[in-house]
Write a protein that holds these residues in place. Sequence first.
Motif, PDB file in Angstrom:
ATOM      1  N   THR A  39       0.816  -1.204   0.000  1.00  0.00           N
ATOM      2  CA  THR A  39       0.000   0.000   0.000  1.00  0.00           C
ATOM      3  C   THR A  39       0.858   1.266   0.000  1.00  0.00           C
ATOM      4  O   THR A  39       0.385   2.326  -0.398  1.00  0.00           O
ATOM      5  CB  THR A  39      -1.048  -0.008   1.138  1.00  0.00           C
ATOM      6  OG1 THR A  39      -0.395  -0.237   2.380  1.00  0.00           O
ATOM      7  CG2 THR A  39      -2.084  -1.084   0.923  1.00  0.00           C
ATOM      8  N   HIS A 348     -11.575  -1.762  -4.978  1.00  0.00           N
ATOM      9  CA  HIS A 348     -11.215  -1.437  -3.597  1.00  0.00           C
ATOM     10  C   HIS A 348     -12.394  -1.595  -2.638  1.00  0.00           C
ATOM     11  O   HIS A 348     -12.199  -1.944  -1.475  1.00  0.00           O
ATOM     12  CB  HIS A 348     -10.574  -0.041  -3.519  1.00  0.00           C
ATOM     13  CG  HIS A 348      -9.194  -0.026  -4.124  1.00  0.00           C
ATOM     14  ND1 HIS A 348      -9.003   0.048  -5.484  1.00  0.00           N
ATOM     15  CD2 HIS A 348      -7.958  -0.149  -3.579  1.00  0.00           C
ATOM     16  CE1 HIS A 348      -7.695  -0.003  -5.740  1.00  0.00           C
ATOM     17  NE2 HIS A 348      -7.042  -0.116  -4.601  1.00  0.00           N
ATOM     18  N   TYR A 352     -10.888  -4.353  -0.523  1.00  0.00           N
ATOM     19  CA  TYR A 352     -10.542  -3.640   0.709  1.00  0.00           C
ATOM     20  C   TYR A 352     -11.734  -3.670   1.682  1.00  0.00           C
ATOM     21  O   TYR A 352     -11.648  -4.193   2.774  1.00  0.00           O
ATOM     22  CB  TYR A 352     -10.154  -2.202   0.374  1.00  0.00           C
ATOM     23  CG  TYR A 352      -9.365  -1.512   1.466  1.00  0.00           C
ATOM     24  CD1 TYR A 352      -7.975  -1.533   1.460  1.00  0.00           C
ATOM     25  CD2 TYR A 352     -10.002  -0.833   2.501  1.00  0.00           C
ATOM     26  CE1 TYR A 352      -7.241  -0.919   2.467  1.00  0.00           C
ATOM     27  CE2 TYR A 352      -9.282  -0.220   3.508  1.00  0.00           C
ATOM     28  CZ  TYR A 352      -7.901  -0.255   3.486  1.00  0.00           C
ATOM     29  OH  TYR A 352      -7.178   0.354   4.484  1.00  0.00           O
ATOM     30  N   THR A 356     -10.313  -7.223   3.018  1.00  0.00           N
ATOM     31  CA  THR A 356      -9.326  -6.727   3.985  1.00  0.00           C
ATOM     32  C   THR A 356      -9.979  -6.486   5.358  1.00  0.00           C
ATOM     33  O   THR A 356      -9.396  -6.818   6.390  1.00  0.00           O
ATOM     34  CB  THR A 356      -8.643  -5.467   3.408  1.00  0.00           C
ATOM     35  OG1 THR A 356      -7.963  -5.861   2.209  1.00  0.00           O
ATOM     36  CG2 THR A 356      -7.641  -4.864   4.359  1.00  0.00           C
ATOM     37  N   ALA A 387      -9.271   3.658   8.553  1.00  0.00           N
ATOM     38  CA  ALA A 387      -9.499   2.750   7.418  1.00  0.00           C
ATOM     39  C   ALA A 387     -10.895   2.950   6.836  1.00  0.00           C
ATOM     40  O   ALA A 387     -11.073   2.980   5.606  1.00  0.00           O
ATOM     41  CB  ALA A 387      -9.303   1.297   7.855  1.00  0.00           C
ATOM     42  N   GLY A 390     -11.024   6.558   5.234  1.00  0.00           N
ATOM     43  CA  GLY A 390     -10.135   6.593   4.070  1.00  0.00           C
ATOM     44  C   GLY A 390     -10.712   5.817   2.898  1.00  0.00           C
ATOM     45  O   GLY A 390     -10.761   6.312   1.768  1.00  0.00           O
ATOM     46  N   SER A 391     -11.190   4.610   3.152  1.00  0.00           N
ATOM     47  CA  SER A 391     -11.687   3.809   2.024  1.00  0.00           C
ATOM     48  C   SER A 391     -13.006   4.378   1.493  1.00  0.00           C
ATOM     49  O   SER A 391     -13.301   4.287   0.298  1.00  0.00           O
ATOM     50  CB  SER A 391     -11.818   2.327   2.399  1.00  0.00           C
ATOM     51  OG  SER A 391     -12.558   2.169   3.570  1.00  0.00           O
ATOM     52  N   TYR A 394     -11.973   7.093  -0.776  1.00  0.00           N
ATOM     53  CA  TYR A 394     -11.372   6.463  -1.971  1.00  0.00           C
ATOM     54  C   TYR A 394     -12.473   5.986  -2.930  1.00  0.00           C
ATOM     55  O   TYR A 394     -12.487   6.332  -4.119  1.00  0.00           O
ATOM     56  CB  TYR A 394     -10.507   5.281  -1.515  1.00  0.00           C
ATOM     57  CG  TYR A 394      -9.634   4.642  -2.588  1.00  0.00           C
ATOM     58  CD1 TYR A 394      -8.252   4.551  -2.427  1.00  0.00           C
ATOM     59  CD2 TYR A 394     -10.175   4.081  -3.735  1.00  0.00           C
ATOM     60  CE1 TYR A 394      -7.445   3.954  -3.379  1.00  0.00           C
ATOM     61  CE2 TYR A 394      -9.376   3.486  -4.691  1.00  0.00           C
ATOM     62  CZ  TYR A 394      -8.017   3.422  -4.514  1.00  0.00           C
ATOM     63  OH  TYR A 394      -7.232   2.828  -5.464  1.00  0.00           O
ATOM     64  N   GLY A 433      -6.405   7.423   0.301  1.00  0.00           N
ATOM     65  CA  GLY A 433      -5.320   6.441   0.338  1.00  0.00           C
ATOM     66  C   GLY A 433      -4.342   6.727   1.464  1.00  0.00           C
ATOM     67  O   GLY A 433      -3.855   5.805   2.115  1.00  0.00           O
ATOM     68  N   MET A 436      -5.828   5.521   4.609  1.00  0.00           N
ATOM     69  CA  MET A 436      -5.789   4.049   4.640  1.00  0.00           C
ATOM     70  C   MET A 436      -4.386   3.583   5.027  1.00  0.00           C
ATOM     71  O   MET A 436      -4.213   2.707   5.874  1.00  0.00           O
ATOM     72  CB  MET A 436      -6.172   3.480   3.266  1.00  0.00           C
ATOM     73  CG  MET A 436      -7.660   3.621   2.933  1.00  0.00           C
ATOM     74  SD  MET A 436      -7.958   3.784   1.149  1.00  0.00           S
ATOM     75  CE  MET A 436      -7.838   2.115   0.564  1.00  0.00           C
ATOM     76  N   SER A 439      -3.631   4.013   8.590  1.00  0.00           N
ATOM     77  CA  SER A 439      -4.315   2.997   9.407  1.00  0.00           C
ATOM     78  C   SER A 439      -3.532   1.681   9.384  1.00  0.00           C
ATOM     79  O   SER A 439      -3.560   0.920  10.355  1.00  0.00           O
ATOM     80  CB  SER A 439      -5.754   2.780   8.931  1.00  0.00           C
ATOM     81  OG  SER A 439      -5.811   1.838   7.885  1.00  0.00           O
ATOM     82  N   HIS A 440      -2.811   1.407   8.279  1.00  0.00           N
ATOM     83  CA  HIS A 440      -2.043   0.154   8.212  1.00  0.00           C
ATOM     84  C   HIS A 440      -0.842   0.192   9.157  1.00  0.00           C
ATOM     85  O   HIS A 440      -0.435  -0.835   9.688  1.00  0.00           O
ATOM     86  CB  HIS A 440      -1.581  -0.115   6.774  1.00  0.00           C
ATOM     87  CG  HIS A 440      -2.721  -0.169   5.801  1.00  0.00           C
ATOM     88  ND1 HIS A 440      -2.577  -0.062   4.443  1.00  0.00           N
ATOM     89  CD2 HIS A 440      -4.061  -0.305   6.016  1.00  0.00           C
ATOM     90  CE1 HIS A 440      -3.755  -0.129   3.860  1.00  0.00           C
ATOM     91  NE2 HIS A 440      -4.669  -0.260   4.799  1.00  0.00           N
TER      92      HIS A 440
END
Length: 471
Positions: A39, A348, A352, A356, A387, A390-391, A394, A433, A436, A439-440
């Motif tokens: 990512t 996504h 995602y 995910t 997350a 963000g997604s 996105y 992004g 996201m 968050s990872h």
Amino acid sequence: MQTGVAAHHSSLGEKDNRALASIFAAYTVSATLWLLFATAVGLLLAYKFGAPDFGAGAWLTFGRLRPIHTNATFYGWASVALVGLAYYVAARSSRIALYSVKLAWIGLVLFNVAAVAGTVALDLGYNDGNLEYREWPWPIRLVFLAALVVTAWNLIATVARRSTDDIYLSNWYTIGGVLWTCIVALVAILPWYQYGLGQVSVSGYYMHNAVGMWFTPLALGIFYYALPRLLSRPIYSYALGVFAFWTNLVFYPIIGAHHFLFSPLPWWLQTTAIVFSVAMLVPVWGGSANFLLTMRGRVRDLTHSYPLMFILVGVIGYLVGSTQGTVEAFRSLQEVWHLTNFTVGHSHLTMYGFVTFAIWGGVYALLPLATGKEPGRLGLMLHFWMAVVGSFIYVISLSIGGTIQGLDWKNGLPFIQSVVDMQEYYVWRGVGGALMFLSHIVFAWNVWRMTYGRAARVAPIAALPAGEAAA
Ligand code: HEM
Ligand code: HEM
């Protein structure tokens, strides 16, 4: 409703428990490192839409980095994380030790050798061409296939030696997924399908079955184990779960041609793909209803448990993303959306928002049970909200932008107009992004706490009867 699994006592000794925990932890840690890498590359790709000259050297070109991102998210992140979860679920729901700890380690090494070699090969410019999600040179894909075979063998042997009467539903999904994918991965390598229209057809077959017969059943298998476990109540309907399993198998493998509507593929094949894309509503709605009905009346638990919140988002991602896919398969809408960023939004939303999030829900629900260590609430909160927000940004920005892009093309405007119109949506995708990706980093911190951190309040594994979730 199956109750057989709950009727037996665990036959896992302390040593088996520890071995299972270390396998589960190792797969999760390895997958997390791939998530961070893949990512970071995704973020760089998103940045390049605004600054195309940034990193102009051959190694950093869009054409090399894009397949690095997609293959690393598919095979380094999602596959490895799901296999780690599948091992844990197979052993615990079957109330037996893992058939072979050694095979599980070998599988992990093979998955990683394939992902590292594939990434290096792609960055050096060795690419198997226009075959999406199978750009790794074919000998490397054979290593991935070997990892799948090892995994299938180990999972089947574990479940075959179960000390329970029934095979719990989750194992149907995970073992089915691994077996189907061995076939899909093999078909993708057979040399006589690698040219002409056969190649187009197999490309659609591979692309859609990679998502539909690999990630989807494994993620659903995790829902079927983690949800009852978190809620301490049985799944709403075991029969509905079995029905969704078989209808998924009947309808999914035939829909690959919806990636190539209006292509020279036979018209009847395209139409069949559309009809079966509509039929997919049966397993998708059946499965989603089963999960949502299992959660019914438990709003308070949901709002107090981040693992449950991750799973809820995953279920919604599955329901909305797949239903969107059905709509997207109609010719009238493909006319607008095909080849636009709308599809990247769909990818996504599903890979995602569904897969995910399912992995995260499963890891947060089960890894603490395995290791006896848990993440802090602040870490869970930051991960979840960054997350989700963000997604959301996105997917929404690309869905709107992609529609405008498609309408521009359909209306015959100069191509550059569609690029200009997309500008602000690309910026928003970058903002989403970035959230996201942040968050990872928090997820990686949480994984650290669940594996190497200090032992916490979680009940030790031996005290938790395996297979309890299935009751
Ligand atoms: C089950 C119902 C689903 C249907 C009917 C469906 C339909 C479609 C269609 C029609 C496209 C092609 C769009 C185009 O090229 O214009 C597409 C693309 C895609 N779908 Fe789905 N989808 C479904 C579920 C899923 C799920 C569950 C996943 C992930 C787990 C997924 C992942 C993807 C990906 C990654 C692509 C992009 C493929 C590419 O790169 O061209 N889909 N889907
Ligand atoms: C920080 C998070 C992420 C960012 C910023 C990101 C960004 C991107 C970008 C810029 C592209 C290229 C789109 C294009 O060609 O126009 C892409 C493609 C793709 N990404 Fe990601 N990504 C992220 C996370 C993920 C994850 C976690 C997965 C899967 C588990 C994933 C799966 C894909 C897929 C399947 C495609 C191909 C889309 C298509 O052709 O339809 N991405 N991503």
